[in-house]
Design an enzyme around this catalytic site. Sequence first.
Site, PDB file in Angstrom:
ATOM      1  N   ASP A 183      42.920  58.172 -67.770  1.00  0.00           N
ATOM      2  CA  ASP A 183      42.526  59.317 -67.373  1.00  0.00           C
ATOM      3  C   ASP A 183      41.760  59.292 -65.845  1.00  0.00           C
ATOM      4  OD1 ASP A 183      44.046  60.804 -68.947  1.00  0.00           O
ATOM      5  OD2 ASP A 183      42.221  61.416 -70.310  1.00  0.00           O
ATOM      6  N   LYS A 187      43.875  64.077 -64.685  1.00  0.00           N
ATOM      7  CA  LYS A 187      44.061  65.782 -64.420  1.00  0.00           C
ATOM      8  C   LYS A 187      42.908  66.380 -63.622  1.00  0.00           C
ATOM      9  CE  LYS A 187      46.786  66.034 -68.864  1.00  0.00           C
ATOM     10  NZ  LYS A 187      46.428  66.668 -70.303  1.00  0.00           N
ATOM     11  N   MET A 242      33.730  71.253 -68.543  1.00  0.00           N
ATOM     12  CA  MET A 242      34.964  71.648 -67.763  1.00  0.00           C
ATOM     13  C   MET A 242      34.712  73.138 -67.497  1.00  0.00           C
ATOM     14  SD  MET A 242      37.919  69.515 -69.759  1.00  0.00           S
ATOM     15  CE  MET A 242      37.384  70.800 -71.421  1.00  0.00           C
TER      16      MET A 242
END
Length: 508
Positions: A36, A58, A171
């Site tokens: 990631d 991502k 996030m």
Amino acid sequence: MKKCNVFLVGAGPGDKSLLTVKALNLIKRADVIIYDKLVDKDILKDVKENCEMIYVGKDAYKHTMKQEDINDLIYQKSKESMVVRLKGGDPYVFGRGGEEALYLVDKGVSFEVVPGISSSIGGLTYAGIPITHRGLSQSFHVITGNARNNQETDTDWKSLAKIEGTLVFLMGIGNIEKIQDNLIANGKSPDEKVAFISMATRYNQKTYTCKLKEAKNCVNLNNIKAPSLIVIGEVVDLHDKLNFFESRELYGKTVLVTRTRSKNSEYRQILEEYGARVFEVPTIKVAKKKESEEILIKYLKNKIYDYIAFTSHNSVKYFFEILLDKKFDFRELRGIKIGSIGPATEKELNKYGIFSDVMPKNFTGKDLAFDIHKEIEENKIRDCKILYPCSEISTDNFTSVFDCSVQIDRIEVYTNSVNTNSRDYLIDVLENENVDYISFTSSSTFTNLYEMLGKENESYLNNIKKVSIGDITSNTIKKAGFEIELQAQKASIESMVEKIIEDAKKDR
């Protein structure tokens, strides 16, 4: 029993040293690594040569690969290869690891999950914020701040607003206004303490604090970007007192180190303990000089030496490697005095159960020679014989001290050449990173780097503070037309680090 071919591995919050031992061992063995965005690239340096690396990182609302496709990729690769699915933090803390595990179960694929330190705990620790603390917070709650498909989350704001424990949003920077407004609207005090931890546990970590009612403005004013943690609760007050990470002496400084690969790692560890960001560029490639093996053994068997003088750790390493390869009995060295140039050379000697008899106060070959010469005169040693194992490019600084009454057998036990494999990486670092210091631990570290750069790239060195280990190295650099900003007081790594710290304090 089915062989386990897939490992869902947590890479931790960012600092590569927080990786677990099990995770590192699996990374070294993997045939395929699917990783990631938040995985520290330094972790990936430990992969084996033929490992297939697949990036599936991502960003918010912008994915390299859909989760369904990642699931299938893991499955397909597992048919023939050992797969490590490497995820930032912990696989099961908002890492979609559970979805990947369930997909593998449905496909009948055996797997293991290796936990990682979650940024929701480790990131706070590095910012000096205990996630719980007696009298301030008896519980903690980790919430995703990323609304799915840009829609409202199903977060129970009313319940969260009533909680007296620590709230950690992952996030959530892009939704800070919603988080602020919803918590205040549901009863959370506008004066509640808030911290934003940007790039948690990494070299460029930065912590900002404010009140809840100021949260949105704080983000905008400081241009806080993802990845950042949002911490809400009274424990934020402890940041100023417990902030060990951002208060280290070399925090925010970048150092480029130039030695052999093995010695770079030791130097790097010391610098990183003081908070520096370190780039390793091995400029020297050393190897045992095969053609010297027979002559070394012959000399040791046929001559009786008074001293063996070692002026580098490599001279010790390759001297004893040759002795071991040739099955030479170390007991035949009894009665010979050992000279060592300094602590690093002494440390290498100690690995073989040997301790030096002579070590100069100043760690140079010439000073070692002066001390041995003094002993020879004081003890009236006649026809003194000295064995001098060294590099093929060693100067005559050691041998020039003695007159013809002393016999010196110079044997070049290792080669020292330019590590051209590091050139592209060196140029990339100098072009794209803000390097504060570049250190040189010998003349050859500089001359090799200078050759790697080429005349067309030498200007990169002009705006970087050059740190020299001693006079000889400094003179080499000056002869090439460069200034020496810092020179160690003693010819040792520790002294170089002290000099860098002393200089860095001026910027605080």
